[in-house]
Scaffold this active site. Structure first.
Site, PDB file in Angstrom:
ATOM      1  N   CYS A 176     -23.156 -17.291 -14.837  1.00 53.19           N
ATOM      2  CA  CYS A 176     -23.959 -18.045 -13.821  1.00 53.19           C
ATOM      3  C   CYS A 176     -24.202 -17.744 -12.548  1.00 53.19           C
ATOM      4  O   CYS A 176     -23.622 -16.351 -12.226  1.00 53.19           O
ATOM      5  CB  CYS A 176     -22.285 -18.869 -13.542  1.00 53.19           C
ATOM      6  N   CYS A 203     -22.519 -16.481  -9.101  1.00 51.73           N
ATOM      7  CA  CYS A 203     -22.219 -15.892  -9.880  1.00 51.73           C
ATOM      8  C   CYS A 203     -22.429 -14.439  -9.192  1.00 51.73           C
ATOM      9  O   CYS A 203     -22.020 -13.370  -8.536  1.00 51.73           O
ATOM     10  CB  CYS A 203     -21.096 -15.640 -10.627  1.00 51.73           C
TER      11      CYS A 203
END
Length: 462
Positions: A382, A385
């Site tokens: 991600c 993230c």
């Protein structure tokens, strides 16, 4: 109602020096240029008789049309023409270097009354201006989901008056909306993803609209969403929807501004003094439904203002679902490629505890913890993230030796169902704080993931 429609009607003007009027209004008994600030053509000769025009939201061979009979309008007769079957890829290649005005002109010339502009109430008003500048009649439709901002509705009215047109609005099926809201509430999309609500309020109404067309025009740009739109061509066979003739390949999709940067679109709008949605002045760039749209900060990508609680890789509502790559796209709008299991891990620090499934389950069961815990639910693939990795590691370093421990739990793959059910996972990253004397973790409520914001959140709950 009066519509802005395209046709292949031959139009001749007696004055070649005056700027021609592009927006055209059709009434039940007249045909005249729409009113605008500059002078229209001196004379207008129509070469054919009048006959009914099929509106964008009328479905063929149905008696239960959603368009009331009072809305039936008449316009100069359009002789049915067969659109030549051609190599759309070759057409896209030929137009790759063309200007948006050239592409728009080609689309309107080719499809006449069988093509319409999809207008969302955002900066794709540029499409209407380009259509206006071609001098050809054109049609505009929009999806009224019932959840738009008040500013967007006011903007629709402004655009209609500015161009002298009538936007053809499509509405969701009342029974489907009622069933969704009664079953799951008004804001279910915050919990289980936006796809279901978009399917009812946007995708199905659009499908009905496109069944009356052979082509449609969108405001997609390659720089709008690098994850899904970076390869959008200027013209393509629509990979998702069907057109008037039905079947695969029956609808062509035109994207005149595909190669135009967002800044250039705005320069064009300012130069031409085109009206814009007042939400833009409040920091809104990509504008959709009110609950799912918010302003963005300077430096943020425009699509970060849409469905911000979900993963960023697949931010499409379903209208342009064909942009998504062949990956495992779940109902929450997130996308997990088959290579996610081999992506290098993140949040690597001696001060960050790597929690296993039993570890996070034990943390959930504790009602009287020795220390508070800050835990991020993440997926290493991600990009959001990855973007917060440095600040989260810094947070762990600053809290080392204090009464708050910092941990991480990888919540994608096999652990995602558990995280969705037990850990309030909405999107990656989700950050939870487990207080000392509470069994229920508290979800970090904001997108601000800098160290100071995270520490302020912890201090408010310690």
């Amino acid at each position: 109602m009066a519509l802005a429609v395209t046709s292949s009607t031959s139009i001749a003007f007696s004055s070649l020096n005056s700027r021609t009027e592009q927006g055209v209004q059709f009434g039940s008994s007249n045909f005249q240029p729409s009113d605008r600030s500059f002078q229209g053509p001196a004379a207008l000769n129509v070469s054919r008789r009048r006959s009914p025009v099929q509106v964008v939201n009328a479905e063929p061979k149905r008696n239960d049309s959603i368009v009331p009979s009072a809305a039936t309008v008449f316009a100069p007769d359009v002789v049915d023409k067969v659109v030549e079957v051609e190599d759309v890829e070759k057409l896209a290649l030929d137009l790759e270097k063309a200007s948006p005005l050239e592409i728009m002109d080609k689309a309107l010339e080719k499809y006449g009354n069988d093509i319409a502009i999809a207008f969302s109430g955002a900066e794709d008003v540029a499409l209407i201006e380009y259509a206006h500048l071609t001098g050809r009649p054109y049609r505009v439709f929009s999806l009224d989901t019932g959840r738009l901002n008040p500013e967007t509705y006011k903007f629709f009215d402004t655009v209609e008056k500015h161009y002298g047109i009538r936007i053809e609005y499509m509405f969701p099926d009342a029974v489907e909306v009622q069933a969704l809201v009664r079953t799951k509430g008004l804001f279910s999309f915050y919990e289980d993803g936006h796809q279901e609500c978009c399917r009812v309020r946007k995708v199905r109404p659009l499908r009905r609209a496109l069944k009356g067309l052979r082509a449609w025009i969108t405001g997609q740009r390659k720089d709008q969403s690098p994850g899904t739109r970076s390869e959008v061509p200027v013209v393509q066979v629509d990979p998702v929807f069907e057109g008037l003739d039905g079947g695969s390949g029956s609808l062509v999709k035109w994207n005149p501004v595909a190669n135009v940067a967002g800044n250039d679109v705005w320069n064009f709008l300012r130069t031409m003094e085109v009206p814009v949605n007042s939400l833009h002045a409040q920091g809104y760039i990509s504008i959709g439904c009110e609950p799912c749209t918010r302003s963005v900060l300077p430096g943020q990508h425009e699509r970060e203002g849409r469905w911000w609680w979900e993963d960023a890789k697949a931010k499409e509502c379903g209208l342009h679902k064909g942009n998504l790559k062949e990956e495992n796209v779940n109902g929450n709008g997130s996308s997990e490629s088959s290579q996610s299991s081999v992506v290098s891990d993140i949040f690597e620090s001696q001060n960050i505890v790597n929690l296993s499934r039993p570890g996070i389950e034990n943390l959930l069961k504790m009602e009287d913890r020795k220390d508070g815990w800050m835990v991020v639910l993440y997926a290493p693939w991600c990009q959001y993230c990855q973007a917060m990795e440095a600040s989260y590691v810094e947070l762990a370093d600053k809290l080392a030796g204090s009464d708050v421990k910092v941990g991480k739990f990888r919540a994608d793959g096999d652990q995602k169902a558990f995280a969705l059910q037990e850990l309030q996972l909405g999107s990656f990253p989700t950050i939870l704080f487990f207080p000392k004397h509470s069994s229920r973790p508290i979800k970090y409520p904001t997108e601000k993931r800098d160290v100071d914001s995270l520490i302020a959140f912890i201090n408010a709950l310690r």
